[in-house]
Design an enzyme around this catalytic site. Structure first.
Site, PDB file in Angstrom:
ATOM      1  N   ASP A   1      94.268  71.705  39.566  1.00  0.00           N
ATOM      2  CA  ASP A   1      94.035  71.831  38.132  1.00  0.00           C
ATOM      3  C   ASP A   1      93.237  70.628  37.647  1.00  0.00           C
ATOM      4  O   ASP A   1      93.293  69.561  38.269  1.00  0.00           O
ATOM      5  CB  ASP A   1      95.344  71.937  37.352  1.00  0.00           C
ATOM      6  CG  ASP A   1      95.083  72.483  35.949  1.00  0.00           C
ATOM      7  OD1 ASP A   1      94.928  73.701  35.797  1.00  0.00           O
ATOM      8  OD2 ASP A   1      94.967  71.663  35.005  1.00  0.00           O
TER       9      ASP A   1
ATOM     10  N   ARG B   1      88.719  80.880  38.210  1.00  0.00           N
ATOM     11  CA  ARG B   1      90.170  81.079  38.223  1.00  0.00           C
ATOM     12  C   ARG B   1      90.588  82.274  39.100  1.00  0.00           C
ATOM     13  O   ARG B   1      91.590  82.940  38.824  1.00  0.00           O
ATOM     14  CB  ARG B   1      90.720  81.252  36.787  1.00  0.00           C
ATOM     15  CG  ARG B   1      90.294  80.155  35.801  1.00  0.00           C
ATOM     16  CD  ARG B   1      91.004  78.846  36.007  1.00  0.00           C
ATOM     17  NE  ARG B   1      92.409  78.877  35.701  1.00  0.00           N
ATOM     18  CZ  ARG B   1      92.956  78.513  34.545  1.00  0.00           C
ATOM     19  NH1 ARG B   1      92.201  78.095  33.562  1.00  0.00           N
ATOM     20  NH2 ARG B   1      94.248  78.549  34.380  1.00  0.00           N
TER      21      ARG B   1
ATOM     22  N   ARG C   1      97.310  84.154  38.452  1.00  0.00           N
ATOM     23  CA  ARG C   1      98.399  85.069  38.117  1.00  0.00           C
ATOM     24  C   ARG C   1      98.086  86.555  38.119  1.00  0.00           C
ATOM     25  O   ARG C   1      98.998  87.364  38.063  1.00  0.00           O
ATOM     26  CB  ARG C   1      98.969  84.673  36.751  1.00  0.00           C
ATOM     27  CG  ARG C   1      99.774  83.401  36.806  1.00  0.00           C
ATOM     28  CD  ARG C   1     100.085  82.912  35.414  1.00  0.00           C
ATOM     29  NE  ARG C   1      98.816  82.662  34.743  1.00  0.00           N
ATOM     30  CZ  ARG C   1      98.677  81.963  33.632  1.00  0.00           C
ATOM     31  NH1 ARG C   1      99.742  81.476  33.033  1.00  0.00           N
ATOM     32  NH2 ARG C   1      97.502  81.767  33.100  1.00  0.00           N
TER      33      ARG C   1
ATOM     34  N   ARG D   1     104.382  81.441  43.494  1.00  0.00           N
ATOM     35  CA  ARG D   1     104.601  80.575  42.328  1.00  0.00           C
ATOM     36  C   ARG D   1     106.071  80.589  41.912  1.00  0.00           C
ATOM     37  O   ARG D   1     106.615  79.563  41.485  1.00  0.00           O
ATOM     38  CB  ARG D   1     103.696  81.060  41.192  1.00  0.00           C
ATOM     39  CG  ARG D   1     103.902  80.436  39.852  1.00  0.00           C
ATOM     40  CD  ARG D   1     103.278  79.062  39.783  1.00  0.00           C
ATOM     41  NE  ARG D   1     103.313  78.533  38.427  1.00  0.00           N
ATOM     42  CZ  ARG D   1     104.317  77.842  37.922  1.00  0.00           C
ATOM     43  NH1 ARG D   1     105.385  77.605  38.644  1.00  0.00           N
ATOM     44  NH2 ARG D   1     104.257  77.385  36.685  1.00  0.00           N
TER      45      ARG D   1
ATOM     46  N   TYR E   1      92.745  67.248  26.157  1.00  0.00           N
ATOM     47  CA  TYR E   1      94.171  67.460  26.463  1.00  0.00           C
ATOM     48  C   TYR E   1      94.940  66.143  26.417  1.00  0.00           C
ATOM     49  O   TYR E   1      96.093  66.099  25.998  1.00  0.00           O
ATOM     50  CB  TYR E   1      94.338  68.100  27.847  1.00  0.00           C
ATOM     51  CG  TYR E   1      93.910  69.551  27.890  1.00  0.00           C
ATOM     52  CD1 TYR E   1      94.789  70.554  27.482  1.00  0.00           C
ATOM     53  CD2 TYR E   1      92.646  69.919  28.316  1.00  0.00           C
ATOM     54  CE1 TYR E   1      94.401  71.894  27.510  1.00  0.00           C
ATOM     55  CE2 TYR E   1      92.247  71.249  28.343  1.00  0.00           C
ATOM     56  CZ  TYR E   1      93.132  72.226  27.937  1.00  0.00           C
ATOM     57  OH  TYR E   1      92.750  73.537  27.959  1.00  0.00           O
TER      58      TYR E   1
HETATM   59  O1  CP3 Z   1      89.801  78.690  39.732  1.00  0.00           O
HETATM   60  C1  CP3 Z   1      90.804  78.709  40.471  1.00  0.00           C
HETATM   61  O2  CP3 Z   1      91.354  79.738  40.837  1.00  0.00           O
HETATM   62  C2  CP3 Z   1      91.312  77.373  41.006  1.00  0.00           C
HETATM   63  C3  CP3 Z   1      92.340  76.733  40.283  1.00  0.00           C
HETATM   64  C4  CP3 Z   1      92.185  76.307  38.823  1.00  0.00           C
HETATM   65  C5  CP3 Z   1      93.304  76.270  37.947  1.00  0.00           C
HETATM   66  N1  CP3 Z   1      92.910  75.679  36.787  1.00  0.00           N
HETATM   67  C6  CP3 Z   1      94.649  76.763  38.282  1.00  0.00           C
HETATM   68  C7  CP3 Z   1      95.620  77.027  37.208  1.00  0.00           C
HETATM   69  C8  CP3 Z   1      91.083  75.791  38.123  1.00  0.00           C
HETATM   70  C9  CP3 Z   1      89.623  75.634  38.552  1.00  0.00           C
HETATM   71  C10 CP3 Z   1      91.573  75.384  36.832  1.00  0.00           C
HETATM   72  C11 CP3 Z   1      90.712  74.740  35.811  1.00  0.00           C
HETATM   73  C12 CP3 Z   1      91.256  74.470  34.488  1.00  0.00           C
HETATM   74  N2  CP3 Z   1      92.529  74.111  34.141  1.00  0.00           N
HETATM   75  C13 CP3 Z   1      90.469  74.443  33.300  1.00  0.00           C
HETATM   76  C14 CP3 Z   1      88.970  74.673  33.230  1.00  0.00           C
HETATM   77  C15 CP3 Z   1      88.603  76.099  33.355  1.00  0.00           C
HETATM   78  C16 CP3 Z   1      88.938  76.970  32.160  1.00  0.00           C
HETATM   79  O3  CP3 Z   1      89.625  77.976  32.403  1.00  0.00           O
HETATM   80  O4  CP3 Z   1      88.524  76.669  31.052  1.00  0.00           O
HETATM   81  C17 CP3 Z   1      91.325  74.115  32.238  1.00  0.00           C
HETATM   82  C18 CP3 Z   1      90.928  73.986  30.776  1.00  0.00           C
HETATM   83  C19 CP3 Z   1      92.631  73.901  32.786  1.00  0.00           C
HETATM   84  C20 CP3 Z   1      93.863  73.455  32.073  1.00  0.00           C
HETATM   85  C21 CP3 Z   1      94.964  74.420  32.213  1.00  0.00           C
HETATM   86  N3  CP3 Z   1      95.660  74.663  33.378  1.00  0.00           N
HETATM   87  C22 CP3 Z   1      95.537  75.224  31.203  1.00  0.00           C
HETATM   88  C23 CP3 Z   1      95.078  75.250  29.768  1.00  0.00           C
HETATM   89  C24 CP3 Z   1      96.572  75.952  31.791  1.00  0.00           C
HETATM   90  C25 CP3 Z   1      97.530  76.891  31.092  1.00  0.00           C
HETATM   91  C26 CP3 Z   1      96.866  78.127  30.663  1.00  0.00           C
HETATM   92  C27 CP3 Z   1      96.701  79.063  31.799  1.00  0.00           C
HETATM   93  O5  CP3 Z   1      95.574  79.517  32.057  1.00  0.00           O
HETATM   94  O6  CP3 Z   1      97.727  79.346  32.425  1.00  0.00           O
HETATM   95  C28 CP3 Z   1      96.608  75.631  33.161  1.00  0.00           C
HETATM   96  C29 CP3 Z   1      97.549  76.168  34.199  1.00  0.00           C
HETATM   97  C30 CP3 Z   1      96.930  76.778  35.398  1.00  0.00           C
HETATM   98  N4  CP3 Z   1      95.913  76.243  36.135  1.00  0.00           N
HETATM   99  C31 CP3 Z   1      97.351  77.986  36.033  1.00  0.00           C
HETATM  100  C32 CP3 Z   1      96.542  78.148  37.169  1.00  0.00           C
HETATM  101  C33 CP3 Z   1      96.616  79.237  38.194  1.00  0.00           C
HETATM  102  C34 CP3 Z   1      98.511  78.858  35.606  1.00  0.00           C
HETATM  103  C35 CP3 Z   1      99.788  78.167  35.925  1.00  0.00           C
HETATM  104  C36 CP3 Z   1     100.911  79.075  36.318  1.00  0.00           C
HETATM  105  O7  CP3 Z   1     100.891  79.624  37.426  1.00  0.00           O
HETATM  106  O8  CP3 Z   1     101.841  79.196  35.514  1.00  0.00           O
END
Ligand code: CP3
Length: 346
Positions: A75, A25, A29, A38, A150
């Site tokens: 994502d 990740r 943010r 964003r 999910y």
């Molecule tokens: O790694 C990276 O930087 C690349 C992008 C990436 C995102 N999500 C961007 C994102 C990757 C590889 C993911 C994977 C992801 N997404 C997982 C597996 C990894 C882990 O952390 O367990 C999961 C379970 C998700 C599902 C997901 N996406 C959730 C639960 C959420 C909300 C919670 C949170 O962390 O914000 C997201 C949103 C998300 N995905 C954001 C980002 C940068 C935040 C969104 C925003 O900008 O508001």
């Protein structure tokens, strides 16, 4: 011949003086430049589906830090979106999907519309042309179990109980869902590879809640099928399996899956993982994201313990889970400098 990128060479089992480093990740943010972009996007999914923005966000951490890899900005939940399940992300409350509550709901999913994900492939193409030569591009998908958790609940849950219950109550329908996700993940990852990613990581973030039998059936088995299919098509592309919470099942995974590396989560003792896997197994991890928030002595101590644990073993330095939003930028800089200590002279 071009020199092999450090991440790729470690994934091929080569020992190096300092481990390659990237952070799960790492595009997100905690970076002010991410928050600025964003703020202008209509929605998170729009952001993911706008190649110009997604490519820029993928590159942001690479411009700031000397990471050995960029990870595609997207994502794991774009896959349900391409299966016709409505997905949205609400600020502060995470993902929202129309929950799948019955066996019929699963039959109502559409065909996997991979063309919907065309912007993701265009993002990869754009990133590839801008990436510095030593930096590898990682593509990814969620593992079927994590994505299904999910899809069934319709949102994040502390213990994935809606999906676990559904799997006990409707095993055949759940298996159908997992099979759909296996097929979709194979096509999605192979298109990412065609578009130019050089490594793929499969995230099974919620595998740790499953009892042993269910872990085999819904986590390890499906991941193995995805890996085998990709290896049959593109054997040269390294695959990292991040099975969070695998715990004592890690040695078994390392023996049975054809992955090139295994990601360790925060809770696993790296010394134990090293002792219980073959000396050729490449391991990734596993700094506590909270140690990176804390910084200072606590951070240095943890980095050194991890470095020591993996001495003599091909290792990719990473966190044990995603970087937290409140992480200070300077702590990321301090982490990279300390991991690279041997090399840093200026
Ligand atoms: O790694 C990276 O930087 C690349 C992008 C990436 C995102 N999500 C961007 C994102 C990757 C590889 C993911 C994977 C992801 N997404 C997982 C597996 C990894 C882990 O952390 O367990 C999961 C379970 C998700 C599902 C997901 N996406 C959730 C639960 C959420 C909300 C919670 C949170 O962390 O914000 C997201 C949103 C998300 N995905 C954001 C980002 C940068 C935040 C969104 C925003 O900008 O508001």
């Amino acid at each position: 011949m071009l020199e092999e990128k450090p991440l790729i060479s470690t994934l091929r089992g080569k020992l190096s003086e300092v481990p390659p480093i990237w952070l799960m990740r790492q595009a997100g943010r905690y970076l002010p430049e991410y928050r600025a972009l964003r703020a202008n996007a209509k929605s998170f999914l729009d952001f993911c589906y706008t190649p110009q923005l997604a490519a820029e966000v993928t590159l942001q951490p690479i411009r700031r830090f000397q990471f050995d890899a960029a990870i595609l900005f997207s994502d794991i939940l774009v896959v349900p979106d391409a299966l016709g399940q409505a997905v949205s992300f609400e600020t502060g409350s995470g993902p929202k999907l129309d929950p799948l509550q019955t066996a019929e709901d699963i039959d109502r999913l559409g065909p996997f519309n991979i063309e919907k994900l065309a912007p993701v492939f265009e993002t990869i193409d754009r990133v590839k042309t801008a990436l510095p030569a030593p930096v590898a591009l990682i593509g990814f998908c969620g593992a079927p179990w994590t994505v299904a958790s999910y899809m069934i609940a319709g949102h994040g849950t502390p213990d994935q109980s809606p999906a676990r219950l559904f799997a006990f109550q409707h095993p055949q329908a759940f298996e159908k869902l997992i099979d759909r996700l296996i097929e979709a993940s194979i096509s999605y990852l192979s298109r990412q590879i065609d578009a130019g990613v050089e490594v793929v990581q499969i995230f099974d973030s919620w595998a740790g809640v499953l009892p042993h039998q269910e872990f085999q059936k819904w986590s390890a088995g499906p991941i193995s099928r995805i890996i085998n299919a990709l290896k049959a098509q593109r054997p040269e592309i390294p695959i990292i399996a991040f099975v969070r919470g695998a715990d004592t099942q890690l040695p078994d995974l390392a023996r049975t899956l054809q992955a090139d590396a295994y990601g360790l989560d925060t809770a696993l003792d790296p010394n134990w993982a090293v002792a219980h896997t073959p000396s050729t197994t490449v391991l990734q991890g596993n700094l506590d994201p909270l140690a990176l928030v804390a910084g200072g002595e606590a951070l240095s101590k943890e980095i050194d313990a991890i470095t020591r644990a993996f001495l003599g073993r091909p290792h990719i330095f990473n966190l044990g889970h995603g970087i937290l939003q409140q992480t200070p930028i300077e702590h990321v800089e301090a982490l990279i400098a300390r991991v690279r200590r041997g090399k840093i002279s200026s």
